[in-house]
Write an enzyme that holds these catalytic residues in place. Structure first.
Site, short mmCIF file in Angstrom:
data_model
loop_
_atom_site.label_atom_id
_atom_site.label_comp_id
_atom_site.label_asym_id
_atom_site.label_seq_id
_atom_site.Cartn_x
_atom_site.Cartn_y
_atom_site.Cartn_z
N GLN A 1 -8.82 -13.61 -46.98
CA GLN A 1 -9.42 -14.89 -46.63
C GLN A 1 -10.75 -14.70 -45.90
O GLN A 1 -11.64 -15.53 -45.99
CB GLN A 1 -8.44 -15.67 -45.75
CG GLN A 1 -8.94 -17.03 -45.29
CD GLN A 1 -7.92 -17.71 -44.42
OE1 GLN A 1 -6.84 -17.19 -44.19
NE2 GLN A 1 -8.26 -18.90 -43.94
N TYR A 2 -10.88 -13.57 -45.19
CA TYR A 2 -12.04 -13.40 -44.34
C TYR A 2 -13.03 -12.37 -44.85
O TYR A 2 -14.03 -12.11 -44.20
CB TYR A 2 -11.60 -12.99 -42.93
CG TYR A 2 -10.69 -14.01 -42.30
CD1 TYR A 2 -11.22 -15.15 -41.70
CD2 TYR A 2 -9.31 -13.84 -42.32
CE1 TYR A 2 -10.39 -16.09 -41.12
CE2 TYR A 2 -8.48 -14.78 -41.75
CZ TYR A 2 -9.03 -15.90 -41.15
OH TYR A 2 -8.20 -16.83 -40.59
N GLY A 3 -12.78 -11.74 -45.99
CA GLY A 3 -13.73 -10.78 -46.51
C GLY A 3 -13.07 -9.79 -47.46
O GLY A 3 -11.90 -9.91 -47.80
N LYS A 4 -13.87 -8.81 -47.88
CA LYS A 4 -13.41 -7.78 -48.80
C LYS A 4 -13.21 -6.48 -48.04
O LYS A 4 -13.84 -6.23 -47.02
CB LYS A 4 -14.43 -7.59 -49.92
CG LYS A 4 -14.72 -8.85 -50.72
CD LYS A 4 -15.80 -8.61 -51.74
CE LYS A 4 -16.12 -9.89 -52.51
NZ LYS A 4 -17.21 -9.69 -53.50
N ASP B 1 -0.01 -14.05 -37.39
CA ASP B 1 -0.02 -13.93 -38.86
C ASP B 1 0.73 -12.67 -39.28
O ASP B 1 0.24 -11.87 -40.06
CB ASP B 1 -1.46 -13.89 -39.38
CG ASP B 1 -1.52 -14.16 -40.88
OD1 ASP B 1 -0.53 -14.66 -41.43
OD2 ASP B 1 -2.56 -13.86 -41.50
#
Length: 1597
Positions: free
Chosen positions: A1342-1345, A1452
């Site tokens: 969700q926040y990057g690769k 999470d």
């Protein structure tokens, strides 16, 4: 000696003057004729000293060191006061004349010189701020160290010039060496004058003209020779005169320099300072007299007669009536503290007077020269006693406060600890060295931070909170009910205080619970374990306790020979020394009389409290482990860890018990008094031992239910038995319980072997009858017979292995326990005593055991250690590891009778011969007192010596007694257990024989009813192989069980032995074909069995039975060997083939397991690994042969079958060693019991790919491809042509040239991209400093690769997370920085490690640890086995606990955020949703109000927002339960719902994820605690770590 002491001035004056710089210029003139290079400037020395003085100064630089060995002066602590330094130096000067004396630093100044020496000099010191004092002392110490190094490097003059240049300009007047001074002792001394003395000529003048030339020459030669060989008296006198002159001027100059420095510091002229010193010295006789007559004046303190003083300290455990208790109780405690405080202040004042007096002289020798009373023996003893009391009292008081801080206790006086406030930060004028204080502070920091660090990460985190628990937290935990458990007892700690158990009274005892240590103990056990806890407490307290113990030992106590060794089994914890250092033994002889004379209060109460606190901390560990025992029966997967915890706490408890006894045995005057207040501790030790025994019994029962229970079973039992032998001697009643338990376990193993054999036969019979009832074709019947025959051979093989392990352990028990022979008297006791007296036996007298009669041979009368070892062996202690040489003829006779009146009647009480007194250990005495001895026992140390000693004793005392048991145990309970064990072994003989009969009967009925003639011969072959395998098992078992028996049991086993031999011979005669002239291989073990029949077995047979046995043997041997040319009538020979035991699919590839060797059980002791290593080829061939034999029908080959040819087929995974299947199975192999199937993984039949094994995400495959690409690039570079090589060389040369020009700032450099490090710095993130290269993409979230990344510098593989954002997007940067802040604060092996960040204009690169085995979500898709689930759950719970203790909620937690490494570790990562709490200590649910995370793992309070209250750390626990469900089922919770809103609705309405049915009861209970809807009831991570589901061993012991 210390440095020259300046005139006592107040400390503020020191700050005004450059004292730190001038400290090096202070001389300390010794009265010896050598200079001190640290005391005077080199220029002054060169002006005043002669050449000889300069040479002596350079001769021995080691003697001028500031550091002296001060350990030997007082013995309690290093003599660190300036007075102590002076006394040490003076003693050193007297002992080594002619050597320069060293100096120690003056740490503190005295009070103002104008004050009278009789005033309280401590008031002026108390006004100084502690901070400024410490700063000044640090600066001065640093400057001294630096300048001392320069001096030793021959830079003295340069340094003095630089120091003099840095000092303020102040005129120093010249000093006249010849001027007399009142304060200097050398001024009035007469200067030694050396003048040449004319020597009278005694030789007669002779005219040389009268002598011939040759005679004159001879005379001159003779005179010269005589002069050369003699020492001239004139030169000798001249040399001595020069030395005296040089020494005089050297001492004179040193004293003048000291006087000059004193005047400079005091701001006076030299004449004024001289007059001041002369005037002040007039009060010295009064000070000496006051010290000699010093006695503590308690003034208005009204104390009772039973105060704890050196005149009559109240012994611990002294009894009082309840009325005395209430009257004296707390008043005695407060009175003792007042006495300590008053005494401390007065002793401090008297020591300051002594310091003041010594500061008036440049050396102690000068003071002793003027006042002889100062050097008197009584004065030295008095001062030494004062220093001893002051040092130890201050040290113990400080250690009590440190322990209070460590344990989280603030109000120490409320729990009865004798701690008093010290009024001044420097009460004893620096009596304790700075290094010791600093070391104590470091140890305290280590102990506090040690509970936060793990074994793998020794560096503590900077955010780790201090281990200091407030009283409120303790009360909160107490109110929550974690203390008031059923095993909790009120045990006051007042029994450890010197004024007795009853003195604390009811008011104080309610605070004296060991439960006040519970929060500290609970946290310490979880975070560093019991072993590290004991090590750190020992390191912190042992030095102080040892010094106090040596000082408290009373030398007038009668010394009795006693055995109290250090605990040898605890050498991996701490080393206990039975004898204190010799330097510490000198203090008590002088101190006790002086302390009594001065009426000083004893420091014994503080010593006893400290010792008891250490014991009570371990006692609380015992209680905690007892309370954490699972309510139900533990499972096989968790019982190993539970056993390990029991062993750890038992070992630690016994170690601390022995340490406590060692410390108090000489202080309290005997171990009886020491033991009187340890009943509660002993009870809990016994309970823990019983818990350990219950776990052991359950563990063995569970292991016996496994299909391959024989693997490593004996090794496990041997390890636990060795541990039990070491500890049970120190636990009351432990020896008898341990022997009985392990005898029961061995008998249980034999019984379970028989049950296993019977159940296996029952299944085979049922299968055979089922196949017979089907009325199938002949092929089906043949296949059934072949399969059953093979199953029976496997059954006999596994039963053989189990019986082998059980018998091996039983024989070891017999060897360790049967060390006695029992005799029954056939004559009177008087006759026996007369016979013993005639044989010169010696009676052993044990105090307190008058009804126990012990006799030893005369040769052992002086060997008291051997007698003690024999007594220990009689009580059950293992003496085989004792370092002393064991006497082969060492034994003792032991008998016991009821009362002394009966003894006198029987004659036992009258012994008129020699006797020796022995004082054994308390545990030995207790066991001897409780032993039941009905007859006379002969006890040896080892069972191997018993037969020889028993026979020799029987011959010497023939006719007076008869043998009842040839070999037995000295304790009746163990003797009964051994008898039951032998009966169980005999019962297994019957069950083996019955099993063979059952197999014979089963096959005989089958062949008679169903088999045709054509198939009968073939099927008979398989039947005989199974029968021969069963008989071979019986042969080996009978031969081994004979070695277990003794006495009447040998006759029983002899009957069974001969009966089994007859059974085999009858079978061979009726069912086997006659031989062809040679002995067949299948009959080898049978003939060996016949040869092993002992003559004693045959001699007991009646004549008819013997004749029939003889005839049967002759007939059997003739039938088996046969004739050389007997014809073969059948198609196939009827004699059995060589037996090949088909390998089970779980057996190791071991040729010895396929073909049993004639040696029987002895080959089984070889480890399978060692056998496999050298026989891998043979093993492979045997496996192939076994597979071929099992697959096809037997070929016509008769008894000597041809080995099967190898077949080129696909590799058989079952025949190989452990295949490279699932990674989880390889990890689980370490945790699972060794006997489990090695191919239990569901993926065992898969073929492995040629490339490296990949996970589902393909990350490993991509990293492998990346490495391949790099290697191909290197290969292509090596294949370049000459032009490319030249271009590359030119390019490298240009780069080096430009780099050198840039270094010299000749050229600049154009920046392609502007630096953005400023943005990194303002958020405080760690930036990377290594070069890196990006690899393949391995994930996207969700926040990057996420990419792989290689560090160019080290080649380390990392994970790089790329986060893109718009320029100047401060919100995204701040959110990312918050995530990285959470990363930076923690370093733990179960959390993903963070390396750094690199920030650019539009993206940020985060470098993290690369976990090469993917995520937990990927490996759980098919579901995991429970032992793997337990291991992973424990590691995840530990990681969550670390986060929660740092105030971090992950929010999470799911399988995709839990990563695996190749080492088997679980790492929790992806902190993008994590939040740092503001209040670490807050544990209430409403801590966070935002909704983040994954819906399937969300807790109900996260979805519902808890009606506006928010959620907290409990939300992570719900997610943990969801992850466990995912590991069990392979699917996430609520997988049947497609949308997140459906899941949120279900959870929000109060529904829980269903708990999987295939989970064990412990797992279901664990999930029920995690999935509580109410977050207030839900367990915390710390509580879950105590659950039995996560009690797994994470490493091999």
């Amino acid at each position: 000696m210390r440095d020259a002491i300046a005139e006592p001035v107040p400390p503020p004056a020191l700050a005004d003057t450059p004292a730190a710089a001038m400290e090096e210029l202070r001389p300390a003139p010794p009265p010896q004729p050598e200079p001190d290079p640290e005391c005077c400037p080199a220029a002054r020395q060169e002006c005043m000293l002669g050449e000889s003085a300069r040479k002596s100064m350079e001769s021995d630089p080691e003697d001028f060191s500031d550091e002296t060995n001060t350990e030997t002066l007082y013995g309690t602590s290093p003599p660190s006061t300036p007075r102590q330094m002076k006394r040490l130096s003076a003693k050193h000067q007297r002992n080594s004349a002619g050597r320069p004396a060293s100096r120690s630093n003056l740490k503190e100044k005295m009070n103002t010189p104008s004050q009278s020496p009789h005033k309280d000099l401590g008031k002026g010191v108390e006004t100084v701020e502690e901070y400024s004092y410490k700063q000044e002392k640090k600066i001065r110490a640093t400057l001294r160290t630096t300048e001392r190094d320069h001096k030793k490097n021959a830079q003295c003059s340069f340094m003095l010039d630089s120091v003099a240049g840095s000092l303020p300009k102040k005129s120093i007047p010249d000093v006249d060496l010849n001027k007399p001074y009142l304060s200097l002792g050398c001024s009035n001394a007469k200067l030694p004058v050396s003048m040449p003395m004319p020597i009278a000529r005694t030789a007669r003048q002779t005219s040389r003209t009268d002598c011939p030339a040759d005679r004159l020459k001879f005379f001159e030669t003779l005179r010269l020779l005589l002069k050369l060989t003699s020492v001239s008296k004139k030169k000798d006198r001249e040399q001595r005169g020069q030395e005296n002159t040089a020494a005089f001027w050297f001492n004179r100059s040193n004293e003048l320099i000291w006087l000059e420095l004193q005047a400079w510091h005091a701001g006076r002229t030299i004449n004024d300072q001289d007059l001041f010193l002369y005037t002040a010295r007039q009060a010295i006789p009064d000070i000496i007299n006051e010290i000699l007559t010093f006695k503590v004046n308690y003034g208005s303190i009204a104390f009772s007669s039973n105060g704890a003083g050196f005149n009559g300290p109240l012994v611990e455990g002294q009894c009082r009536t309840p009325q005395e208790t209430n009257r004296v109780g707390c008043s005695s405690y407060h009175e003792h503290l007042q006495r300590q405080r008053v005494s401390f202040e007065q002793v401090k004042r008297i020591m300051e007077l002594l310091e003041y007096m010594e500061a008036l002289y440049p050396s102690l020798q000068a003071l002793q020269k003027d006042y002889e009373r100062y050097a008197a023996k009584d004065f030295e003893d008095r001062v030494q006693a004062l220093c001893l009391w002051l040092n130890i009292t201050k040290d113990l008081n400080q250690k009590l406060r440190i322990m209070g801080t460590v344990l989280g206790i603030k109000n120490l006086s409320d729990i009865g600890w004798p701690v008093f406030e010290i009024p001044s930060p420097r009460p004893s004028k620096g009596y304790e060295p700075e290094d010791e204080v600093e070391d104590t502070e470091v140890e305290l920091r280590e102990l506090e931070s040690g509970t936060e660090e793990s074994d793998e990460e020794p560096t503590p985190s900077p955010r780790v909170p201090e281990l200091r628990l407030s009283t409120d937290a303790i009360l909160d935990s107490r109110s929550q009910g974690c203390v008031s458990r059923k095993l909790e007892r009120l045990e006051s700690e007042e029994d450890s205080i010197g004024w007795g158990t009853a003195d604390c009274g009811p008011e104080a005892s309610r605070h004296c619970l060991t439960s006040i240590y519970r929060p500290f103990v609970d946290k310490a056990l979880k975070q560093m374990g019991l072993r590290k806890l004991i090590l750190r407490l020992h390191k912190l307290m042992n030095g102080s306790l040892q010094r106090a113990r040596v000082a408290l030992v009373k030398d007038d106590r009668p010394v009795e020979f006693s055995d109290f060794p250090g605990p040898m089994w605890g050498s991996d914890y701490v080393q206990l020394s039975g004898t204190p250092p010799s330097s510490e033994q000198k203090c008590s002889a002088v101190s006790w009389e002086e302390l009594r004379a001065m009426d000083l209060p004893s420091f014994e109460p503080a010593f006893l409290v400290l010792c008891r606190v250490l014991l009570n901390v371990i006692h609380e560990c015992l209680k905690l482990r007892l309370e954490q025992r699972p309510a139900g029966e533990p499972s096989l997967l968790s019982i190993k860890q539970l056993v390990r915890e029991c062993k750890e706490v038992l070992k630690g408890g016994l170690l601390m018990k022995q340490y406590y006894q060692f410390m108090l045995q000489e202080v309290l005057g005997g171990l009886e008094k020491t033991d009187c207040n340890m009943d509660a501790f002993e009870e809990d030790l016994q309970k823990m031992l019983m818990v350990y025994f219950d776990y052991m019994r359950s563990w063995i029962q569970m292991l016996q239910q496994l299909p391959q229970a024989s693997h490593s079973l004996k090794n496990l039992l041997e390890e636990e038995w060795n541990f039990t032998k070491e500890i049970t001697h120190y636990i009351r009643g432990g020896e008898a319980q341990a022997g009985k338990l392990f005898c029961d376990i061995a008998g249980m193993l034999l019984k379970s072997t028989g049950s296993f054999l019977e159940s296996g036969l029952q299944e085979s019979c049922a299968e055979l009858w089922t196949s017979a009832d089907d009325n199938g074709a002949a092929d089906e019947l043949r296949r059934s017979v072949i399969e059953i025959s093979r199953a029976l051979k496997e059954l006999f093989h596994e039963a053989r292995e189990r019986a082998s392990k059980a018998l091996g352990f039983a024989k070891m028990l017999r060897k360790d326990l049967e060390i006695a022979a029992e005799f029954v008297l056939s004559a009177s006791a008087r006759e026996l005593l007369d016979a013993l007296k005639a044989k010169q036996y010696v009676k052993v007298q044990i105090p307190g055991l008058e009804n126990l009669h012990v006799f030893v041979p005369d040769s052992l009368a002086e060997e008291k250690k051997i007698i003690l070892q024999l007594l220990n062996a009689a009580t059950g202690k293992d003496c085989s590891k004792d370092p002393d040489d064991v006497f082969m003829d060492a034994f003792l006779l032991l008998t016991k009778h009821g009362d002394r009146a009966r003894d006198s009647e029987d004659g036992w009480g009258t012994w008129e011969a020699r006797a020796v007194k022995i004082v054994p250990q308390v545990e030995t005495v207790d066991t001897l007192r409780s032993m039941q001895v009905d007859n006379l026992l002969l006890v040896v140390m080892e069972s191997a010596h018993l037969v020889l000693q028993r026979k020799a004793f029987q011959q010497s005392i023939e006719g007076l007694m008869t043998v009842r048991h040839e070999q037995t145990s000295s304790q009746p309970i163990i003797a009964k257990g051994l008898q039951q064990l032998k009966n169980d072994a005999l019962e297994l003989c019957n069950r083996i024989s019955d099993a063979i009969d059952r197999v014979d009967h089963m096959f005989t009925l089958e062949f008679d009813a169903e088999v045709e003639e054509s198939e009968s011969a073939t099927l008979q072959q398989y039947y005989r192989e199974a029968m021969i395998q069963g008989y071979n098992f019986g042969f080996e078992y009978h031969k081994e069980v004979v070695r277990l028996m003794s006495g009447e049991f040998r006759q029983k086993i002899g009957d069974k032995y001969i009966s089994f031999a007859q059974k085999w011979m009858n079978y061979v005669l009726t069912k086997c074909e006659s031989g062809r002239g040679t002995r067949p291989r299948w009959a080898t073990q049978g003939f060996d069995f016949l040869q092993a029949i002992e003559p004693a077995f045959i001699s007991a047979l009646p004549e008819d039975d013997f004749l029939s046995l003889q005839a049967l043997m002759n007939e059997c041997i003739g039938h088996v060997i046969g004739k050389p040319h007997s014809p073969v009538t059948a198609i196939h020979r009827n004699s059995p083939r060589p037996v090949k035991v088909p390998r089970c699919h779980s057996d190791p590839p071991n040729p010895h397991l396929i073909i049993p060797t004639p040696e029987g059980f002895s080959t089984r002791s070889v480890p399978s690994d060692a056998r496999t290593h050298g026989n891998s080829v043979a093993a492979a061939a045997a496996v192939a042969a076994a597979a071929t034999t099992a697959a096809g029908r037997p070929g016509p080959g008769g008894g000597d079958s041809v080995p099967a040819k190898p077949v080129n087929t696909a590799p058989d995974t079952r025949g190989s060693s452990v295949p490279e299947n699932d990674r989880l199975a390889s990890i689980a192999a370490e945790l699972q019991f060794r006997s489990l199937s090695r191919h239990s993984s569901p993926t065992e039949e898969r073929d492995e790919p040629a490339y490296p094994r990949s996970d589902s995400s393909g990350s490993t495959r991509r990293s492998w491809e990346l490495r391949t690409l790099i290697s191909q690039t290197k290969d292509s570079a090596s294949k370049q042509g000459p032009i490319e090589a030249i271009q590359k060389s030119v390019r490298l040369f240009e780069e080096r040239r430009y780099r050198e020009m840039r270094r010299k700032n000749i050229i600049g450099q154009v920046c392609d991209t502007p630096k953005s490090y400023d943005n990194v710095m303002h958020v405080g993130l760690r930036k990377v400093t290594f070069k890196w290269q990006r690899g393949n993409k391995i994930g996207e979230g969700q926040y990057g690769k996420v990419y792989t990344c290689i560090s160019v510098d080290t080649g380390e593989l990392m994970a790089m997370k790329e986060i893109r954002f718009q320029p100047n997007d401060h919100k995204t940067i701040k959110e990312t920085a918050d995530e990285l802040k959470i990363f930076e604060g923690i370093k733990h092996p179960n959390l993903v490690r963070y390396f750094g960040v690199e920030l650019h204009r539009e993206e940020m690169y985060i470098f993290m640890e690369y976990c090469d085995e993917g995520t937990l979500e990927e490996v759980s898709r098919l579901g995991l086995q429970e032992h793997v689930i337990r291991l992973y759950t424990k590691q995840i719970t530990v990681a969550i606990n670390v986060l929660h203790e740092h105030g971090i909620v992950h929010r999470d937690i799911k399988g995709a955020n839990i990563f695996l490494t190749s080492s088997g570790l679980i790492k929790l990562g992806d902190f993008g949703c994590s939040v740092k709490l503001k209040n670490n200590a807050q544990t209430m649910p409403g801590e966070v109000n935002s909704t983040l995370g994954t819906a399937a793992y969300m807790a109900p309070e996260v979805i519902t927002r808890a009606k506006g209250e928010g959620h907290g750390r409990a939300a992570d626990i719900w997610s943990l339960g969801c992850v466990v469900i995912e590991m069990v089922t392979g699917k996430r919770p609520w997988h049947e719902y497609e949308h997140n809103f459906q899941i949120m609705y279900k959870v929000g309405m109060g529904h829980k994820p269903p708990i999987p049915e295939r989970l064990s009861p412990e797992g279901k209970a664990f999930l029920s605690h995690c999935l509580e809807s109410d977050p207030k009831i839900r367990w915390t991570a710390s509580q879950l770590l105590d659950h039995a589901f996560v009690k797994v061993c994470t490493d091999e012991e």
